[in-house]
Motif scaffolding. Sequence first.
Motif, PDB file in Angstrom:
ATOM      1  N   GLY A  12       3.348  -1.395  14.679  1.00  0.00           N
ATOM      2  CA  GLY A  12       2.204  -2.288  14.805  1.00  0.00           C
ATOM      3  C   GLY A  12       0.865  -1.665  14.492  1.00  0.00           C
ATOM      4  N   ARG A  13       0.852  -0.562  13.752  1.00  0.00           N
ATOM      5  CA  ARG A  13      -0.397   0.126  13.441  1.00  0.00           C
ATOM      6  C   ARG A  13      -1.026  -0.350  12.143  1.00  0.00           C
ATOM      7  NH1 ARG A  13       2.356   5.845  13.274  1.00  0.00           N
ATOM      8  NH2 ARG A  13       3.630   4.511  11.968  1.00  0.00           N
ATOM      9  N   TYR A  14      -0.200  -0.586  11.127  1.00  0.00           N
ATOM     10  CA  TYR A  14      -0.703  -0.837   9.777  1.00  0.00           C
ATOM     11  C   TYR A  14      -0.042  -2.062   9.149  1.00  0.00           C
ATOM     12  CZ  TYR A  14      -1.676   4.136  10.419  1.00  0.00           C
ATOM     13  OH  TYR A  14      -2.082   5.343  10.929  1.00  0.00           O
ATOM     14  N   LEU A  15      -0.732  -2.611   8.165  1.00  0.00           N
ATOM     15  CA  LEU A  15      -0.165  -3.590   7.253  1.00  0.00           C
ATOM     16  C   LEU A  15      -0.148  -2.913   5.894  1.00  0.00           C
ATOM     17  CD1 LEU A  15       0.784  -6.485   6.541  1.00  0.00           C
ATOM     18  CD2 LEU A  15      -1.602  -6.972   5.979  1.00  0.00           C
ATOM     19  N   TYR A  16       1.049  -2.768   5.324  1.00  0.00           N
ATOM     20  CA  TYR A  16       1.188  -2.190   3.985  1.00  0.00           C
ATOM     21  C   TYR A  16       1.301  -3.338   2.989  1.00  0.00           C
ATOM     22  CZ  TYR A  16       2.713   1.956   6.607  1.00  0.00           C
ATOM     23  OH  TYR A  16       2.791   3.011   7.474  1.00  0.00           O
ATOM     24  N   PHE A  17       0.812  -3.125   1.780  1.00  0.00           N
ATOM     25  CA  PHE A  17       0.951  -4.138   0.737  1.00  0.00           C
ATOM     26  C   PHE A  17       0.757  -3.497  -0.626  1.00  0.00           C
ATOM     27  CE2 PHE A  17      -3.435  -4.122   2.114  1.00  0.00           C
ATOM     28  CZ  PHE A  17      -4.181  -4.214   0.953  1.00  0.00           C
ATOM     29  N   LEU A  18       1.187  -4.205  -1.645  1.00  0.00           N
ATOM     30  CA  LEU A  18       0.980  -3.796  -3.033  1.00  0.00           C
ATOM     31  C   LEU A  18      -0.196  -4.582  -3.583  1.00  0.00           C
ATOM     32  CD1 LEU A  18       4.689  -3.892  -4.286  1.00  0.00           C
ATOM     33  CD2 LEU A  18       3.389  -1.900  -3.523  1.00  0.00           C
ATOM     34  N   SER A  19      -0.996  -3.947  -4.432  1.00  0.00           N
ATOM     35  CA  SER A  19      -2.136  -4.627  -5.009  1.00  0.00           C
ATOM     36  C   SER A  19      -2.422  -4.089  -6.406  1.00  0.00           C
ATOM     37  CB  SER A  19      -3.374  -4.434  -4.126  1.00  0.00           C
ATOM     38  OG  SER A  19      -4.453  -5.192  -4.621  1.00  0.00           O
ATOM     39  N   ASP A  20      -2.775  -4.994  -7.297  1.00  0.00           N
ATOM     40  CA  ASP A  20      -3.133  -4.636  -8.673  1.00  0.00           C
ATOM     41  C   ASP A  20      -4.652  -4.482  -8.751  1.00  0.00           C
ATOM     42  OD1 ASP A  20      -0.471  -4.845  -9.346  1.00  0.00           O
ATOM     43  OD2 ASP A  20      -0.649  -6.894 -10.075  1.00  0.00           O
ATOM     44  N   ARG A  21      -5.116  -3.275  -8.478  1.00  0.00           N
ATOM     45  CA  ARG A  21      -6.557  -3.019  -8.466  1.00  0.00           C
ATOM     46  C   ARG A  21      -6.969  -1.922  -9.431  1.00  0.00           C
ATOM     47  NH1 ARG A  21      -8.214  -3.424  -2.069  1.00  0.00           N
ATOM     48  NH2 ARG A  21      -6.945  -5.244  -1.606  1.00  0.00           N
ATOM     49  N   TRP A  34      -6.986  -4.683 -25.765  1.00  0.00           N
ATOM     50  CA  TRP A  34      -6.727  -3.715 -24.704  1.00  0.00           C
ATOM     51  C   TRP A  34      -5.516  -4.151 -23.900  1.00  0.00           C
ATOM     52  CZ3 TRP A  34      -9.028   0.827 -24.553  1.00  0.00           C
ATOM     53  CH2 TRP A  34     -10.274   0.975 -25.152  1.00  0.00           C
ATOM     54  N   LEU A  35      -4.765  -3.175 -23.393  1.00  0.00           N
ATOM     55  CA  LEU A  35      -3.635  -3.428 -22.509  1.00  0.00           C
ATOM     56  C   LEU A  35      -3.935  -2.783 -21.166  1.00  0.00           C
ATOM     57  CD1 LEU A  35      -0.718  -2.396 -24.894  1.00  0.00           C
ATOM     58  CD2 LEU A  35      -1.535  -4.701 -24.415  1.00  0.00           C
ATOM     59  N   TYR A  36      -3.594  -3.470 -20.111  1.00  0.00           N
ATOM     60  CA  TYR A  36      -3.736  -2.920 -18.763  1.00  0.00           C
ATOM     61  C   TYR A  36      -2.338  -2.571 -18.271  1.00  0.00           C
ATOM     62  CZ  TYR A  36      -8.323  -5.028 -19.067  1.00  0.00           C
ATOM     63  OH  TYR A  36      -9.580  -5.372 -19.469  1.00  0.00           O
ATOM     64  N   SER A  37      -2.127  -1.305 -17.938  1.00  0.00           N
ATOM     65  CA  SER A  37      -0.800  -0.882 -17.494  1.00  0.00           C
ATOM     66  C   SER A  37      -0.899  -0.128 -16.181  1.00  0.00           C
ATOM     67  CB  SER A  37      -0.148   0.002 -18.560  1.00  0.00           C
ATOM     68  OG  SER A  37      -0.912   1.172 -18.753  1.00  0.00           O
ATOM     69  N   ASP A  38       0.219  -0.065 -15.472  1.00  0.00           N
ATOM     70  CA  ASP A  38       0.309   0.663 -14.208  1.00  0.00           C
ATOM     71  C   ASP A  38      -0.869   0.351 -13.290  1.00  0.00           C
ATOM     72  OD1 ASP A  38       2.676   1.828 -14.998  1.00  0.00           O
ATOM     73  OD2 ASP A  38       1.694   3.568 -15.870  1.00  0.00           O
ATOM     74  N   ALA A  39      -1.032  -0.927 -12.977  1.00  0.00           N
ATOM     75  CA  ALA A  39      -2.178  -1.373 -12.184  1.00  0.00           C
ATOM     76  C   ALA A  39      -1.901  -1.382 -10.684  1.00  0.00           C
ATOM     77  CB  ALA A  39      -2.586  -2.777 -12.627  1.00  0.00           C
ATOM     78  N   THR A  40      -0.651  -1.220 -10.269  1.00  0.00           N
ATOM     79  CA  THR A  40      -0.281  -1.405  -8.866  1.00  0.00           C
ATOM     80  C   THR A  40      -0.392  -0.118  -8.060  1.00  0.00           C
ATOM     81  OG1 THR A  40       1.277  -3.103  -9.570  1.00  0.00           O
ATOM     82  CG2 THR A  40       1.530  -2.271  -7.339  1.00  0.00           C
ATOM     83  N   ARG A  41      -0.936  -0.235  -6.872  1.00  0.00           N
ATOM     84  CA  ARG A  41      -0.981   0.846  -5.887  1.00  0.00           C
ATOM     85  C   ARG A  41      -0.451   0.306  -4.558  1.00  0.00           C
ATOM     86  NH1 ARG A  41      -3.527   5.716  -6.806  1.00  0.00           N
ATOM     87  NH2 ARG A  41      -5.010   5.682  -8.498  1.00  0.00           N
ATOM     88  N   ILE A  42      -0.097   1.246  -3.676  1.00  0.00           N
ATOM     89  CA  ILE A  42       0.343   0.904  -2.333  1.00  0.00           C
ATOM     90  C   ILE A  42      -0.839   1.129  -1.395  1.00  0.00           C
ATOM     91  CG2 ILE A  42       1.994   1.399  -0.498  1.00  0.00           C
ATOM     92  CD1 ILE A  42       3.738   2.698  -2.766  1.00  0.00           C
ATOM     93  N   TYR A  43      -1.164   0.111  -0.610  1.00  0.00           N
ATOM     94  CA  TYR A  43      -2.293   0.171   0.305  1.00  0.00           C
ATOM     95  C   TYR A  43      -1.817   0.016   1.740  1.00  0.00           C
ATOM     96  CZ  TYR A  43      -5.435  -0.236  -3.650  1.00  0.00           C
ATOM     97  OH  TYR A  43      -6.116  -0.003  -4.820  1.00  0.00           O
ATOM     98  N   ALA A  44      -2.619   0.536   2.662  1.00  0.00           N
ATOM     99  CA  ALA A  44      -2.388   0.361   4.092  1.00  0.00           C
ATOM    100  C   ALA A  44      -3.704  -0.043   4.729  1.00  0.00           C
ATOM    101  CB  ALA A  44      -1.872   1.642   4.717  1.00  0.00           C
ATOM    102  N   ARG A  97     -11.088  -1.328   6.306  1.00  0.00           N
ATOM    103  CA  ARG A  97     -10.046  -0.428   6.815  1.00  0.00           C
ATOM    104  C   ARG A  97      -8.869  -0.288   5.846  1.00  0.00           C
ATOM    105  NH1 ARG A  97     -11.138  -3.648  11.382  1.00  0.00           N
ATOM    106  NH2 ARG A  97      -9.066  -4.583  11.301  1.00  0.00           N
ATOM    107  N   VAL A  98      -8.955  -0.875   4.671  1.00  0.00           N
ATOM    108  CA  VAL A  98      -7.891  -0.788   3.661  1.00  0.00           C
ATOM    109  C   VAL A  98      -8.060   0.504   2.867  1.00  0.00           C
ATOM    110  CG1 VAL A  98      -6.935  -1.833   1.573  1.00  0.00           C
ATOM    111  CG2 VAL A  98      -7.634  -3.281   3.493  1.00  0.00           C
ATOM    112  N   GLN A  99      -6.981   1.278   2.754  1.00  0.00           N
ATOM    113  CA  GLN A  99      -7.011   2.524   1.988  1.00  0.00           C
ATOM    114  C   GLN A  99      -5.754   2.631   1.141  1.00  0.00           C
ATOM    115  OE1 GLN A  99      -7.395   5.992   4.378  1.00  0.00           O
ATOM    116  NE2 GLN A  99      -9.420   5.486   5.110  1.00  0.00           N
ATOM    117  N   PRO A 100      -5.874   3.191  -0.059  1.00  0.00           N
ATOM    118  CA  PRO A 100      -4.659   3.425  -0.851  1.00  0.00           C
ATOM    119  C   PRO A 100      -3.887   4.614  -0.294  1.00  0.00           C
ATOM    120  CG  PRO A 100      -6.573   4.261  -2.004  1.00  0.00           C
ATOM    121  CD  PRO A 100      -7.086   3.583  -0.767  1.00  0.00           C
ATOM    122  N   GLY A 117       6.948   5.789   7.060  1.00  0.00           N
ATOM    123  CA  GLY A 117       6.260   5.473   5.813  1.00  0.00           C
ATOM    124  C   GLY A 117       6.837   4.261   5.126  1.00  0.00           C
ATOM    125  N   VAL A 118       6.692   4.225   3.794  1.00  0.00           N
ATOM    126  CA  VAL A 118       7.105   3.058   3.020  1.00  0.00           C
ATOM    127  C   VAL A 118       8.152   3.427   1.964  1.00  0.00           C
ATOM    128  CG1 VAL A 118       4.960   1.777   3.341  1.00  0.00           C
ATOM    129  CG2 VAL A 118       5.158   3.333   1.422  1.00  0.00           C
TER     130      VAL A 118
END
Length: 180
Positions: A12-21, A34-44, A97-100, A117-118
């Motif tokens: 119950g400490r964190y919410l993890y999610f994927l985001s294209d940032r 232009w092509l955008y590639s590898d846009a996804t990171r894991i955030y908590a 409070r969101v951090q990669p 972890g994840v």
Amino acid sequence: TPDRNPVFDPKGRYLYFLSDRDYNLDFSSYEFNWLYSDATRIYAATLAADGPALFRPRSDETGAADNGNGNGKDNGKDNGNAAPPAVRIDVDGFAARVQPLKAPAGGYGRLDANDEGVFYVAGGGRNGAPSLHFLATEGDEPAKVADAVGSYVLSADGSKLLLRQRDTFAIVDAKPEAKV
């Protein structure tokens, strides 16, 4: 925003999610574009405003380790009667409070979490067969769990994984370098 695949930390400490940032630009070889590639990171995101912050500086002093209960002792006992953790979500300041987590941007999916972890699937498509990876919540780099993972399920207690690799299924310990 392109946020997806939210999963709660079992404690119950964190919410993890994927985001294209991330905007990793490449120029197309075939089109003037232009092509955008590898846009996804894991955030908590820390759920409570006074919850445990990620990536705190660590002390190099010796002594009893503080396991978060404030007394510096871990009795290591699980009486089996443990109630689910009380989860408090403070909406005010949530975005701040969101951090990669410390994994490079990539093509990720199928996020799940245990106490440490994840787990996530990386690769597939033009990058080859997908593989299952693990990243400790405050870890410095991801570790591979298994190759050619089409799908997986994490056990309710977070200690085992059911892996599907092509036409084969396996139950392994939920840790890096699983013996399949």
